[in-house]
Every structure is written in structure tokens, then in C-alpha cells.
Design an enzyme around this catalytic site. Sequence first.
Site, mmCIF file in Angstrom:
data_model
loop_
_atom_site.group_PDB
_atom_site.id
_atom_site.type_symbol
_atom_site.label_atom_id
_atom_site.label_comp_id
_atom_site.label_asym_id
_atom_site.label_seq_id
_atom_site.Cartn_x
_atom_site.Cartn_y
_atom_site.Cartn_z
ATOM 1 N N ASP A 159 -138.694 97.786 0.300
ATOM 2 C CA ASP A 159 -137.333 97.747 0.836
ATOM 3 C C ASP A 159 -136.331 97.782 -0.320
ATOM 4 O O ASP A 159 -136.719 97.664 -1.481
ATOM 5 C CB ASP A 159 -137.111 96.488 1.694
ATOM 6 C CG ASP A 159 -137.540 95.217 0.976
ATOM 7 O OD1 ASP A 159 -137.351 95.142 -0.261
ATOM 8 O OD2 ASP A 159 -138.039 94.296 1.631
ATOM 9 N N ASP A 209 -132.796 96.180 -1.787
ATOM 10 C CA ASP A 209 -131.798 95.125 -1.674
ATOM 11 C C ASP A 209 -130.620 95.486 -2.574
ATOM 12 O O ASP A 209 -130.813 96.031 -3.658
ATOM 13 C CB ASP A 209 -132.394 93.784 -2.133
ATOM 14 C CG ASP A 209 -133.642 93.425 -1.334
ATOM 15 O OD1 ASP A 209 -133.550 93.372 -0.100
ATOM 16 O OD2 ASP A 209 -134.714 93.229 -1.947
ATOM 17 N N ASP A 221 -135.770 84.740 -9.298
ATOM 18 C CA ASP A 221 -136.985 84.026 -9.685
ATOM 19 C C ASP A 221 -137.611 84.556 -10.981
ATOM 20 O O ASP A 221 -137.665 83.859 -11.987
ATOM 21 C CB ASP A 221 -137.992 83.962 -8.521
ATOM 22 C CG ASP A 221 -138.204 85.271 -7.787
ATOM 23 O OD1 ASP A 221 -137.669 86.299 -8.247
ATOM 24 O OD2 ASP A 221 -138.910 85.281 -6.761
#
Length: 454
Positions: free
Chosen positions: A66, A68, A144
Site C-alpha cells: 500500500d 502511505d 519505528d
Amino acid sequence: MIRKLIGKVLRRPGKKVLHAKHLGIRREMLHSNALKVCDKLQDAGFDAYIVGGAVRDLMLGKSPKDFDVATSATPEQVRHVFHRSRIIGRRFRIVHVPFYDRDGEEIIEVTTFRGASDAPTDDAGRILRDNVYGTIEEDAARRDFTANALYYDPNAEEIVDFHHGVEDIEAKRLVMIGDPVQRYREDPVRMLRAVRLASKLGLTIAPATRKPMAELADLLENIPSARIFDEMMKLLLSGKAWACMCMLRDEKLHKHVLPLLDRLLSRPESSAFLQKALENTDTRLAEDKPVSAGFLFAALLWQEVELRWKKNEAAGEHAMPALVNAMNDVEARVEKKLAIPNRYSAAMKEIWLLQPRFEQRVGMRAHRLLEQPRFRAGYDFLVLRAECGLADKALAEWWTQFQYCDQDTRAAMVANLGKGAAGAGDKKRRKKPRRKPASEKAATDKPDGGGSEQ
Ligand code: ATP
Ligand code: MG
């Protein structure tokens, strides 16, 4: 000591801007809807980048799952640019921008740069809400792993890297941004993400990123079971499900996610069974074929169900109620950690309930079983069991032949069962006719396989 110090100095965060083309990323490789979102936001005067997994995957030569987008626009400003978009989430507010084409709806997720705020945390350090906005640099520090903090500007065709993400991807390293202990405390799910990303992308978790995981694994206990389920699905559908399960156990993270993995992986047959099931799934995903989550969970939990089933039978219960009771026991044990939604657990239970029915073929039973909507999944499950020595091979072969032959051959195959070809289940039934208990009736008489109401 000195080398460590030099390493630390060299690894200080700092902005680097690189030509995307030099890293193998060209504008055409990105999905047109993600490009549209960036273009429109930039035209409206905001900064907008494609960020996260998509940039990382493209650099690694993999096709992104996907796209983002990260932007300087607030969720309300994004809403203003895309009228059909909607703001979702409370803990993290994000905007979903939908696009429609022949294949259905595609959502591009747009997040506003997060600030380096003192977000409220619980006693264990877990971030509760995080809606303070900031600069791109602050946003990068909140992500992260370094590999997940690369920002691609499709118009300038540049990649902005604050945390040596490019260097780490090139070295196939997964490195936590900042102090790993603090970052895992803020969000323990990052430990599960580390396992998934390392397995899926063939990255090595850097020693300092890996070390605290065993100690902090207990923090996963505080995570709602629905979020654990979502992460578990991502692990199972990562395309490297078997590697993920093995790493989960090696890193001792399974305790709070799927404690049964210990027993499962320590027995050769059950371990081989799970490996086969998960590798089949990985292959199907690689071939772009659909996979059934119900089947995956059926495979994952089967060993526990079977153990209890046999135990209940040994204690004198009839086969079907013994199985139903075993299923209910396992489900109750698992759901404390892993909330499997009904739509999957119903399919999982139907697959289990079909297993003893494959052994009952006489009369019209085999014909009726063939008409069950879940027959195919149940049969695939039986074959898998047989391949690993967990079910009778001859029985699985019988069913393979039975489903593909004509009516006359089917009738002959069933008639043949009376002449010595019957399995244990067939024989038992004929020798000891008995009234079915109510629980068995509910499970077997329903045309859909009957598991859903359990
Ligand atoms: P994939 O989509 O391939 O599963 P991804 O890294 O894109 O992997 P997403 O869940 O789509 O994962 O998240 C998008 C980005 O958001 C990540 O790349 C990362 O930068 C950031 N992110 C996601 N989850 C976290 C988290 N728990 N903590 C910090 N940053 C996160
Ligand atoms: Mg993503």
C-alpha cells in the site's frame, strides 16, 4: 569503546537528500492515486511525501502493498483538498482518501507530520494519544524503524532520509529509531512489526534493536486482543508466514500472542503440518491467489484441538461431542490473547468439524459431504493432515478420487467400502448404531457443515 563512540557519532540523525533514481525508484513505479494525492496537496501549498513501507519495498525491489502519504496539512486541511475523504481514528487521526475504479475502492492513507510532543502514556510507557503535529524531521523520529522513515517526493524525485534508512536498507538491517527500550515501551506492537518486517524482507534485526525484545515481551500483555489479532493476520499474510512463526517463537514473543506455538513446534508431525500449511499460504500469496484466514487459524490451532479431542474420546465421549468440546476449550483459551473475529472462527470450526465426517462414507454420507459448502477447505485440510502423517493417507486418496469421478464410479466406491475398503470410522458406525447426542446433531445435520453456532 572508541569504535562504539565513533559509530554513535557517525549514526547521528541528520537530513540527507538523495536522488531517488540513484536508489532505483522512478515516479512511474508508484501508484497513480498516491501520486495524485501528493500532487494535489503540493498544489495546495503543503509538503507531501510518499513514506513508509512503499519506499522501503521499492528500494528492496519488491512491490509495495500500500502507499502511505505524509503531509504538513492537518487532517481538516486534507479533508478540504479531497472532498470525499474521511478522518478516522482517535489515538492516531488519519485521513482516508478513497479512489474508485473497475477493481473497486482504493484507499490512500494520509497522515499529518507528528510532533515530538510529550504524548500521554500509561504506567508502562505506552502512548495513549498522539495527535500533536510537527515538522517532517519530528515525524521521522516518531516512526519505528530507519527503513520506514524515508520520504519520497515524487515531483522533485528525491528521497529525504534523517536516520540512515538508505544505508540500513542497503545493508539489509532493521534498526529501531531512537532508544529501542523506550520505543518498545511506547508501543510494544513494534516488536511484532520487527519480526514481520525482518522475515518478510529478509532483513537482520540489528543487535541493539533485538536485544530488549525478550525482556519486554511481557508488555504485549497490555495490548488489546483485537490489535494483536490484526498484527497476527499481518504476520500470517506477510508471504513469509512460516518464517514469522519461527521467529516469533525464537524471540519469545509468542507467549503473549500464541502460547501454543511452543508445543506445536516442538513435535515433528505438528510442526511439519504447520510448516506445510503456512508454506502453502505463502505460495498462494506469491501467485496472487486468495487465502482463507479460517483455514490458517484451523491449521494453527488444530494440534491443540486434536490432543484434547483424543483425550475426551479416551475418557469415553463419542467422537463428535468430544471434538466439539475440544474446539470450545481451545477457543476459550486462545481468545484471551487473540480475538479471532466470528467470520473467521466460524470457517475454522467448520473445517475442524468436517474432519471426522471424512471417515464416515457409507450409504449417502460421502455424497452428502461432497455438497457441503466448506467441503473443499475441509478436504484440503484432510490432505494436509495425511501428508504429515496426522491422518490416513488412503482415506485422503479415496476422497481425491471420489470427488473427481462420475456418479457410477462414486456409487461403486461406496459399495466397495462394504467389501473391506472401509476405514475405521465407517466400520465403527456400522457395528455400533447409536442415537446421536443433541450436540452432535447440531454439528452434523446442518447442510452448511454446522459449526457456526458453536
Ligand atoms: P506494510 O504496509 O508493508 O505492512 P508498513 O511499514 O508500510 O508495512 P504500515 O502499517 O502501513 O506498515 O505503516 C506505515 C508506516 O507508519 C510505517 O512504515 C512506519 O513508518 C509507520 N508506523 C506504523 N506503525 C508504527 C508504529 N507502531 N510505530 C511507529 N511507526 C509506525
Ligand atoms: Mg504500508
